[in-house]
Scaffold this active site. Structure first.
Site, mmCIF file in Angstrom:
data_model
loop_
_atom_site.group_PDB
_atom_site.id
_atom_site.type_symbol
_atom_site.label_atom_id
_atom_site.label_comp_id
_atom_site.label_asym_id
_atom_site.label_seq_id
_atom_site.Cartn_x
_atom_site.Cartn_y
_atom_site.Cartn_z
ATOM 1 N N ASP A 93 1.416 -8.513 2.925
ATOM 2 C CA ASP A 93 0.035 -8.579 3.392
ATOM 3 C C ASP A 93 -0.681 -9.564 2.479
ATOM 4 O O ASP A 93 -1.144 -9.204 1.401
ATOM 5 C CB ASP A 93 -0.618 -7.199 3.337
ATOM 6 N N GLU B 115 0.819 -1.224 0.000
ATOM 7 C CA GLU B 115 0.000 0.000 0.000
ATOM 8 C C GLU B 115 0.849 1.269 0.000
ATOM 9 O O GLU B 115 0.538 2.256 0.660
ATOM 10 C CB GLU B 115 -1.005 0.016 1.165
#
Length: 277
Positions: free
Chosen positions: A171, A61
């Site tokens: 993630d 991200e």
């Protein structure tokens, strides 16, 4: 309690200590924040990197706005972004200890969220490493696509050079049942948290009972091990990469925005490189 796999793995090591390195992985939560809060959180993440000084960093991200801040603040690292889209992964290599050899990006064509597998080949602590970072498809409704992405990653791990140890992580949004649906861990691939004895204080990287970084329109209390690291040895290298310590970071509340640097805790893992007999 450590798994049987971790015990059998540890028992197989008959070697001599050669060198050490460390790796961090962290979802930086670079989306959907006010600019001032995003800057404070990103700088706090940079301070964690500086404090632990990992040789390799996997970030998820990352956004165009945080990418420049990360690059300018962490000048001791070579930053390798996967892409320049709305958000993406990045791998950072410490200039003083890691030699960058090559890299590639593979798009998961079934992804509706633009997810990719980022791979960097490098050398650190005398070991050749294949570093794989990804942010697998998010949300429970995307379980099918996430399992397909995980299967693709396992295929790429199997294709890696036998001279290179593979460390895959990020993630991954995984539930244990999804690893089972993917066929389980392939032969020779190990969950690093399990190899380190499954420390209970480092299990849940997503913990809304403690981390109030994000607010949800419903009460969410499920703790999950979304962020994971996996290891496969380079069987032809004459070396073993052995994880020694696995811990969570990013648990200090920030003074201005009064929240945490990310909605995920980060992971730091220490490794030693040993010669095999």
């Amino acid at each position: 309690m450590a798994s049987a796999a971790s015990f059998s793995y540890a028992a197989a090591l008959t070697s001599t200590v050669r060198n050490k390195f460390s790796l961090m992985t962290w979802n930086t939560a670079g989306l959907d924040h006010e600019p001032d809060e995003l800057r404070e959180c990103t700088l706090a993440q940079c301070e964690e990197v500086k404090m632990y000084s990992p040789d390799v960093v996997y970030l998820q991200e990352v956004t165009p706005s945080t990418c420049g801040l990360l690059r300018s603040t962490l000048q001791d690292y070579k930053m390798i972004p996967a892409t320049e889209g709305r958000y993406f992964t990045a791998i950072l290599l410490k200039n003083s200890s890691v030699q960058h050899l090559s890299g590639s990006i593979e798009t998961f064509f079934g992804s509706k969220q633009g997810r990719q597998l980022q791979t960097v080949r490098a050398k650190c602590a005398d070991a050749e490493l294949t570093l794989m970072c990804s942010h697998l498809e998010s949300q429970g409704k995307s379980a099918g696509e996430r399992v397909r992405q995980l299967k693709t990653v396992f295929e790429r791990i199997a294709e890696a050079s036998s001279n290179s140890a593979v460390i895959f992580g990020g993630d991954l949004n995984l539930r244990d049942k999804e690893v089972t649906k993917a066929g389980g861990l392939p032969n020779g691939v190990f969950d690093i948290w399990s190899l380190c004895g499954e420390p209970p204080d480092a299990e849940f990287t997503w913990d809304p009972t403690q981390n109030d970084k994000l607010e949800f329109p419903f009460k969410m209390t499920a703790k999950c091990r979304f962020d994971r690291l996996y290891l496969k040895q380079g069987t032809a290298s004459g070396l073993k990469v052995v994880p020694e310590r696995f811990m969570l970071v990013g648990k200090k509340r920030l003074p201005v925005c009064e929240t945490f640097p990310s909605d995920h805790w980060g992971i730091v893992c220490d490794f030693k490189v040993e010669e095999t007999k």
